[in-house]
Design an enzyme around this catalytic site. Structure first.
Site: not given
Ligand code: NAD
Ligand code: 4PL
Length: 248
Positions: A141, A154
């Protein structure tokens, strides 16, 4: 969209929804056979059906050693080996610092960091046992660079993931396995859509060089590049995908 991943098998964790689902769809569109793994079994099956291209769901909890062992036994029996691992499964919390206690810390580290270790350990052991090169791509992230509020455990876990990918690149380079991280900025995923993070979009957009709202496809396109042969000379790196919000 291309056939650049034809003949490859890709495992995407946490792919029932959000960024993971978009990654699975993009890898499948580029010709890969995709395994969608998620805690949410029904969601994984629905995603695999919607994506098509032979995508298959195998549910697993990345934080559980026994569940990860069972996942790789199924992969071994059904398709032999994965060529591409995308560590995407994570919990994305919004939690005030005063509420960050040991239980929360261990839950987040257990899924977001230890889960990445467990799946990477099993996948790369299988690649080496079968004498196959491979790719490990972990979704971290940009909060690691920005120190975004309400996410202390996180951010610590994501820093661990970035460090782990740097180390894994060294440990496994001799086997033809690369390891890299992708750091998304705030992205309008299914999880974020139903969270307090939604309120941050206007502020984040103000900080971005390129304007607009981050979408799962913005991340999936870069992951598909890293999975492709075009990225064969990239390892141990961290690719930031956030419309230029942070520079490091
Ligand atoms: P989301 O919550 O929409 O989806 C996450 C998925 O992971 C869900 O389907 C959930 O069931 C699954 N999951 C959670 N725990 C689990 C486990 N123990 N085993 C297997 N599956 C599991 O999340 P997202 O926003 O799509 O995030 C996806 C990735 O991107 C993550 O690594 C998150 O940290 C990263 N990320 C997201 C953002 C954002 O703003 N959405 C920003 C930076 C990074
Ligand atoms: C800038 O990884 O990178 C909110 C929520 N804002 O999960 C993230 C920022 C979120 C981020 C993220």
């Amino acid at each position: 969209m291309s056939d650049r991943l034809a003949g490859k098998t890709a495992l995407v964790t946490g792919a029932a929804q959000g960024i993971g689902r978009a990654i699975a769809a993009r890898l499948a569109a580029d010709g890969a056979t995709v395994i969608i793994s998620d805690l949410n079994e029904a969601g994984g099956v629905a995603a695999a059906e919607a994506i098509g291209h032979g995508a298959k769901a195998i549910s697993a909890d990345v934080s559980s050693p026994t569940s990860v062992t069972a996942l790789f036994e199924a992969i071994d029996a059904e398709m032999g080996c994965v060529d591409i691992l995308v560590n995407n499964a994570s919990i994305v919390p919004f939690i005030a610092w005063d509420d960050v206690d040991l239980d929360h810390w261990q839950q987040i580290i257990g899924t977001n960091l230890t889960g990445t270790f467990l799946v990477s350990r099993a996948a790369t052991d299988q690649m080496r046992a079968k004498g196959k090169p491979g790719r490990v791509i972990s979704i971290a992230s940009n909060a690691f660079f920005a120190g975004t509020p309400n996410m202390a455990a996180y951010i610590a876990a994501k820093g661990g993931v970035i460090g782990f990918m740097r180390a894994l690149a060294t440990e496994l380079g001799a086997y033809g396995i690369t390891a890299n991280s992708v750091t998304p900025g705030l992205t309008e995923s299914d999880g974020v859509k139903t969270s307090p993070h939604m309120a941050a979009f206007d502020f984040v957009e103000m900080l971005q060089a390129v304007k607009g709202r981050g979408q799962p496809e913005h991340i999936a396109d870069v992951v598909a590049f890293l999975a492709s042969d075009d990225a064969r000379w990239i390892s141990g790196q961290t690719i930031n995908v956030d419309a230029g919000m942070v520079r490091y």
